[in-house]
Design an enzyme around this catalytic site. Structure first.
Site, mmCIF file in Angstrom:
data_model
loop_
_atom_site.group_PDB
_atom_site.id
_atom_site.type_symbol
_atom_site.label_atom_id
_atom_site.label_comp_id
_atom_site.label_asym_id
_atom_site.label_seq_id
_atom_site.Cartn_x
_atom_site.Cartn_y
_atom_site.Cartn_z
ATOM 1 N N ASP A 166 40.173 37.185 59.409
ATOM 2 C CA ASP A 166 40.591 38.219 58.464
ATOM 3 C C ASP A 166 42.076 38.521 58.680
ATOM 4 O O ASP A 166 42.553 38.461 59.817
ATOM 5 C CB ASP A 166 39.759 39.496 58.681
ATOM 6 C CG ASP A 166 39.563 40.283 57.396
ATOM 7 O OD1 ASP A 166 38.412 40.412 56.939
ATOM 8 O OD2 ASP A 166 40.568 40.770 56.835
ATOM 9 N N TYR A 214 43.067 37.382 39.776
ATOM 10 C CA TYR A 214 41.759 37.328 40.434
ATOM 11 C C TYR A 214 40.787 36.439 39.661
ATOM 12 O O TYR A 214 40.231 35.499 40.227
ATOM 13 C CB TYR A 214 41.203 38.757 40.559
ATOM 14 C CG TYR A 214 39.918 38.862 41.333
ATOM 15 C CD1 TYR A 214 39.882 38.639 42.711
ATOM 16 C CD2 TYR A 214 38.726 39.210 40.695
ATOM 17 C CE1 TYR A 214 38.701 38.762 43.420
ATOM 18 C CE2 TYR A 214 37.540 39.334 41.405
ATOM 19 C CZ TYR A 214 37.535 39.108 42.764
ATOM 20 O OH TYR A 214 36.364 39.232 43.473
ATOM 21 N N LYS A 256 39.748 32.840 40.938
ATOM 22 C CA LYS A 256 38.383 32.447 41.315
ATOM 23 C C LYS A 256 37.910 31.259 40.483
ATOM 24 O O LYS A 256 37.151 30.410 40.964
ATOM 25 C CB LYS A 256 37.414 33.626 41.120
ATOM 26 C CG LYS A 256 37.595 34.748 42.151
ATOM 27 C CD LYS A 256 37.112 34.359 43.543
ATOM 28 C CE LYS A 256 37.144 35.538 44.496
ATOM 29 N NZ LYS A 256 36.834 35.162 45.885
HETATM 30 O O1 LIG Z 1 37.450 55.544 38.764
HETATM 31 C C1 LIG Z 1 37.016 54.651 38.026
HETATM 32 C C2 LIG Z 1 36.953 53.295 38.432
HETATM 33 C C3 LIG Z 1 36.460 52.381 37.547
HETATM 34 N N1 LIG Z 1 35.990 52.739 36.322
HETATM 35 C C4 LIG Z 1 35.388 51.751 35.398
HETATM 36 O O2 LIG Z 1 34.191 51.299 35.994
HETATM 37 C C5 LIG Z 1 33.975 49.920 35.662
HETATM 38 C C6 LIG Z 1 33.809 49.140 36.922
HETATM 39 O O3 LIG Z 1 35.039 49.058 37.588
HETATM 40 P P1 LIG Z 1 35.213 48.505 39.078
HETATM 41 O O4 LIG Z 1 36.642 48.675 39.397
HETATM 42 O O5 LIG Z 1 34.237 49.113 39.972
HETATM 43 O O6 LIG Z 1 34.803 46.964 38.990
HETATM 44 P P2 LIG Z 1 35.016 45.858 37.866
HETATM 45 O O7 LIG Z 1 33.698 45.627 37.255
HETATM 46 O O8 LIG Z 1 36.114 46.180 36.945
HETATM 47 O O9 LIG Z 1 35.491 44.643 38.738
HETATM 48 C C7 LIG Z 1 34.661 44.140 39.755
HETATM 49 O O10 LIG Z 1 33.914 43.130 39.217
HETATM 50 C C8 LIG Z 1 33.062 42.376 40.050
HETATM 51 C C9 LIG Z 1 33.615 42.031 41.385
HETATM 52 O O11 LIG Z 1 33.842 40.660 41.528
HETATM 53 C C10 LIG Z 1 34.803 42.775 41.828
HETATM 54 O O12 LIG Z 1 34.419 43.554 42.932
HETATM 55 C C11 LIG Z 1 35.516 43.660 40.883
HETATM 56 O O13 LIG Z 1 36.566 42.930 40.407
HETATM 57 C C12 LIG Z 1 35.160 49.501 34.843
HETATM 58 O O14 LIG Z 1 34.830 49.567 33.483
HETATM 59 C C13 LIG Z 1 36.236 50.517 35.151
HETATM 60 O O15 LIG Z 1 37.128 50.725 34.097
HETATM 61 C C14 LIG Z 1 36.030 54.067 35.917
HETATM 62 O O16 LIG Z 1 35.614 54.429 34.809
HETATM 63 N N2 LIG Z 1 36.543 54.969 36.797
#
Ligand SMILES: O=c1ccn([C@@H]2O[C@H](COP(=O)(O)OP(=O)(O)O[C@H]3OC[C@@H](O)[C@H](O)[C@H]3O)[C@@H](O)[C@H]2O)c(=O)[nH]1
Length: 411
Positions: free
Chosen positions: A118, A230, A234
């Protein structure tokens, strides 16, 4: 002649002498006997006493020994003993991160030798601190972008920031990690003839036009958007894996991981689960990005770890979705967390994110075909995670660090 006859013919003086002699003899015998008995008694008493002390101490010493042995055993979580032929040497890149550290716990407890690599950008030493010093465990502070030459049987390649704010923080570094880092690990797998598992992501489907997403779907990704470092990173990591499989006969496994949550998420992870829980626990506004109609399906981390280990040891070399198909809109999700925590927070709407995928739910038919399915319900997982963050908030407010061991009840 009877004694009485002698007595009768003795003179008075002789009788006195005789009686005196008997008295002296009696005194000498009695005194002598009394003296020996006293010493003997003293010795006996001492011997008796020390044997009693020994008897009393024996169980205490035994208990102390057991306690010492016990504390040595419980210094580390319990680890299975594996015969050399079954014991593998396993490298986990990103092994000090959120998912990586849970995977490391599982592999260690299964009795394998685990090397964690890491660079501690988002990983933390304390996630694996409970294994430091264990004979089956090694921790390398190493960036996957640099080559590594070690001998291993399997490689779980998880190294990469995964939370959108983290991977967007330094997009070039995210691209390097997912491209050069993956090449390095595939090169290592080729050199040692080991098996390689790539932690890919549901983000390879981008903002999907197919719902739910199965592994045949090619995705809908913006190659120049803010998420591209990202999701394109990937995607090319998957491409590299299959190039090595085809050209160099490396055994590859590809897990497409859907949204995952659980204890050991970073307090400043920035993803929706930790944000909403921490906001609720502190009675702060819950920040929904945009209208909150976008959906996600959340899996608990222990289910993901089971899936990763199963996939690594399966004979499925094509990509496999790992996720919990229980789907909710983000607005619903905010209400669920608010109610579970029982807080006074308001739900507020803030600016929506660019290129935010609008619907996401895994088709897990393929994973179920290898005998896997999620076991922890979203609510159960959320309750455990809320408890974890509650403890972490308490400890950090007392300047203590939160260390979670796999034998704690929380995981
Ligand atoms: O405070 C927040 C954070 C996020 N969100 C929303 O919640 C949803 C999920 O967001 P996250 O940031 O948790 O995760 P995402 O789904 O966008 O991305 C994730 O996808 C799958 C994994 O591979 C990764 O861990 C990550 O990239 C999104 O629509 C985002 O806009 C909010 O509404 N408020």
């Amino acid at each position: 002649m009877p004694v009485f006859g002698w007595w009768a013919i003795m003179s008075r003086k002789t009788k006195y002498v005789f009686i005196l002699a008997i008295l002296v003899a009696a005194i000498v015998v009695t005194w002598g006997r009394a003296g020996i008995t006293k010493d003997d008694m003293e010795r006996l008493r001492r011997e008796e006493l020390s044997s009693q002390i020994r008897e009393a101490l024996e169980p205490l010493e035994k208990r102390l020994g057991n306690l010492e042995k016990g504390s040595e055993d419980s210094k580390y979580p319990k680890v299975k003993f594996l015969m050399e032929k079954d014991r593998k040497r396993i490298l986990v890149t990103g092994g000090a991160g959120f998912v990586g550290s849970h995977l490391v716990d599982r592999l260690m407890m299964d009795g394998h030798e685990v090397v964690v690599m890491d660079n501690f950008f988002t990983g933390r030493k304390r996630n694996v601190e409970h294994w430091l010093g264990h004979e089956n465990f090694e921790l390398l502070n190493h960036d996957v972008v640099e080559p590594l030459y070690i001998e291993v049987d399997q490689i779980y390649h998880l190294a990469s920031p995964a939370s959108p704010p983290h991977y967007m923080y330094n997009p070039i570094k995210t691209i390097k990690t997912n491209t050069i880092g993956t090449l390095n690990m595939l090169g290592l797998a080729k050199r040692v003839n080991g098996r390689f598992l790539l932690a890919s992501t549901s983000e390879v489907y981008g903002d999907p036009e197919v719902h739910p997403q199965n592994e045949e779907y090619w995705g809908h990704v913006n190659p120049i958007g803010p998420r591209a470092c990202y999701d394109e990173g990937k995607r090319v990591a998957e491409t590299m894996s299959y190039a090595y499989a085809k050209q160099e006969h490396v055994q590859v496994r590809v897990a497409r991981i859907f949204n995952t949550f659980g204890p050991r998420m970073h307090m400043s992870d920035g993803r929706v689960v930790s944000n909403f829980i921490l906001q609720s626990l502190q009675d702060q506004p819950i920040t929904v990005f945009g209208a909150g109609k976008q959906t996600r399906s959340f899996q608990y981390v222990s289910d993901l770890v089971n899936g990763l280990v199963m996939l690594m040891n399966s004979n499925i070399s094509t990509p496999v979705n790992l996720g919990n198909p229980e789907e909710h809109s983000i607005l619903e999700f905010a209400t669920i967390i608010k109610n579970l925590v029982g807080c006074k927070s308001d739900i507020v709407h803030v600016k929506e994110q660019e290129d935010d995928p609008q619907r996401r739910r895994p088709d897990i038919t393929k994973a179920m075909g290898m005998g896997w399915q999620p076991k922890v319900s979203m609510i159960e997982g959320l309750n455990r995670t809320i408890e974890y963050f509650r403890q972490e908030l308490f400890q950090s407010s007392h300047n203590q660090k939160m260390i979670l061991r796999p034998d704690d009840k929380l995981v």
